[in-house]
Design an enzyme around this catalytic site. Sequence first.
Site, PDB file in Angstrom:
ATOM      1  N   ASP A  84       0.789  -1.226  -0.018  1.00 40.09           N
ATOM      2  CA  ASP A  84       0.149  -0.094   0.175  1.00 40.09           C
ATOM      3  C   ASP A  84       0.828   1.154   0.126  1.00 40.09           C
ATOM      4  O   ASP A  84       1.835   1.345   0.727  1.00 40.09           O
ATOM      5  CB  ASP A  84      -1.019  -0.055   1.217  1.00 40.09           C
ATOM      6  CG  ASP A  84      -2.075   1.110   1.236  1.00 40.09           C
ATOM      7  OD1 ASP A  84      -2.635   1.155  -0.191  1.00 40.09           O
ATOM      8  OD2 ASP A  84      -2.359   1.433   2.155  1.00 40.09           O
ATOM      9  N   HIS A  85       0.194   2.225  -0.633  1.00 43.22           N
ATOM     10  CA  HIS A  85       0.771   3.783  -0.590  1.00 43.22           C
ATOM     11  C   HIS A  85       2.442   3.647  -0.943  1.00 43.22           C
ATOM     12  O   HIS A  85       3.191   4.237  -0.104  1.00 43.22           O
ATOM     13  CB  HIS A  85       0.564   4.289   0.514  1.00 43.22           C
ATOM     14  CG  HIS A  85      -0.653   4.880   0.694  1.00 43.22           C
ATOM     15  ND1 HIS A  85      -1.287   6.098   0.141  1.00 43.22           N
ATOM     16  CD2 HIS A  85      -2.012   4.456   1.326  1.00 43.22           C
ATOM     17  CE1 HIS A  85      -2.349   6.376   0.414  1.00 43.22           C
ATOM     18  NE2 HIS A  85      -2.748   5.720   1.093  1.00 43.22           N
ATOM     19  N   HIS A 183     -15.339  15.820   9.283  1.00 39.07           N
ATOM     20  CA  HIS A 183     -15.327  17.122  10.188  1.00 39.07           C
ATOM     21  C   HIS A 183     -14.142  16.510  11.261  1.00 39.07           C
ATOM     22  O   HIS A 183     -14.334  16.015  12.322  1.00 39.07           O
ATOM     23  CB  HIS A 183     -16.766  16.942  11.217  1.00 39.07           C
ATOM     24  CG  HIS A 183     -17.826  17.187  10.212  1.00 39.07           C
ATOM     25  ND1 HIS A 183     -18.018  18.657   9.835  1.00 39.07           N
ATOM     26  CD2 HIS A 183     -18.824  16.614   9.799  1.00 39.07           C
ATOM     27  CE1 HIS A 183     -19.211  18.580   9.123  1.00 39.07           C
ATOM     28  NE2 HIS A 183     -19.547  17.335   9.211  1.00 39.07           N
ATOM     29  N   HIS A 211     -10.320   5.190   0.622  1.00 41.21           N
ATOM     30  CA  HIS A 211      -9.236   5.081   1.704  1.00 41.21           C
ATOM     31  C   HIS A 211      -9.744   5.899   3.024  1.00 41.21           C
ATOM     32  O   HIS A 211     -10.695   6.730   2.971  1.00 41.21           O
ATOM     33  CB  HIS A 211      -7.812   6.069   1.243  1.00 41.21           C
ATOM     34  CG  HIS A 211      -7.156   5.051   0.041  1.00 41.21           C
ATOM     35  ND1 HIS A 211      -5.894   5.362  -0.345  1.00 41.21           N
ATOM     36  CD2 HIS A 211      -7.708   3.948  -0.447  1.00 41.21           C
ATOM     37  CE1 HIS A 211      -5.345   4.597  -1.032  1.00 41.21           C
ATOM     38  NE2 HIS A 211      -6.492   3.688  -1.463  1.00 41.21           N
ATOM     39  N   GLY A 212      -9.001   5.688   3.966  1.00 42.62           N
ATOM     40  CA  GLY A 212      -9.174   6.614   5.379  1.00 42.62           C
ATOM     41  C   GLY A 212     -10.768   6.491   5.756  1.00 42.62           C
ATOM     42  O   GLY A 212     -11.370   7.535   5.973  1.00 42.62           O
ATOM     43  N   SER A 214     -11.974   5.008   8.497  1.00 43.86           N
ATOM     44  CA  SER A 214     -12.018   4.623   9.858  1.00 43.86           C
ATOM     45  C   SER A 214     -13.142   5.820  10.418  1.00 43.86           C
ATOM     46  O   SER A 214     -13.734   5.480  11.515  1.00 43.86           O
ATOM     47  CB  SER A 214     -10.940   4.724  10.826  1.00 43.86           C
ATOM     48  OG  SER A 214     -10.291   3.351   9.987  1.00 43.86           O
ATOM     49  N   THR A 236      -6.711   3.120  10.913  1.00 45.40           N
ATOM     50  CA  THR A 236      -6.771   3.859  12.158  1.00 45.40           C
ATOM     51  C   THR A 236      -7.765   3.256  13.321  1.00 45.40           C
ATOM     52  O   THR A 236      -7.181   3.414  14.393  1.00 45.40           O
ATOM     53  CB  THR A 236      -7.368   5.336  11.827  1.00 45.40           C
ATOM     54  OG1 THR A 236      -6.560   6.089  10.849  1.00 45.40           O
ATOM     55  CG2 THR A 236      -7.252   6.091  13.041  1.00 45.40           C
TER      56      THR A 236
END
Length: 293
Positions: A84-85, A183, A211-212, A214, A236
């Site tokens: 990944d990444h 937020h 992605h991201g 969580s 996360t």
Amino acid sequence: MPLAATSDLIDRAASSGTAVAAVNVITLEHIEAVVSGAEAASRPVILQISEGTVKYRLGRLAPLAAAAVAVARAARVEVALHLDHVRNLDLLPAAADCGISSVMIDAAHLPYDQNVAATRRAADWAHAHGIWAEAELGEVSGKDGQGPPDAHAPGARTDPAQAARYIEDTEIDALAVAVVSTHAMTPGTGTIDRDLLGRLRDSVRVPLVLHGSSGLPDSELLAAAAGGITKINFGTALNIAMTQAICTRLSNEPPGGDPRGYLSDARTAMTVATTRLLSAIAAPVDTLWSVTP
């Protein structure tokens, strides 16, 4: 069970209108927890090792990948392995010898033409070695010659027309898109821009990746899967579960010389988190797109 191929898991998820979870792992406890959680949820899973984790593991991909392969082969569900990444393309050759069936090329921070060149070069290498290639596109319009904003930044958006062009230019197999309103991405506060996701789904010919994830509540995870996201990445949530479990254990008893107690608690907490996340994205497509926040 034999190690699965990421492409097979993605194709099957797409045909059934669901998404497959991909979870970033850092330690052996992460690997064991993710696979145990997938078994509890009766769901396939993709284990992801990031370039950042390779750096943490003293620059070596093979030891953690070997552990992942060993755990995957003993699993009661299908498990695939993903790199990944990746920004340092010199890391790619190691992937071919480690059971890795997919890579994510991270060039989204570069100006568009440089992004395309790096991603196309990496995708060509991946395809020559039978490896599935993912890339990411957030905002491609950097200012004053600078690279584009981070694709994970609050308010980042992937433009459907640019996404379609990018896929043609790079010949990637999947595209990670920026479609989340945030937020500060505190737990349960993110929301999916469903209109944009629908336009992306209609504009591109490859599976979409989120992605991201969580910070998204379950209803938004469901909406993402229903709206065309086929691979949903998590990391996360497990790291928070791990850290909280360790802190709780050490605050309730004097630290001793044996780490197995608090690491066992951490593994259990990550297993529970994995089971919940995989169960949250398992509903069939016809029940999802109408889900409200």
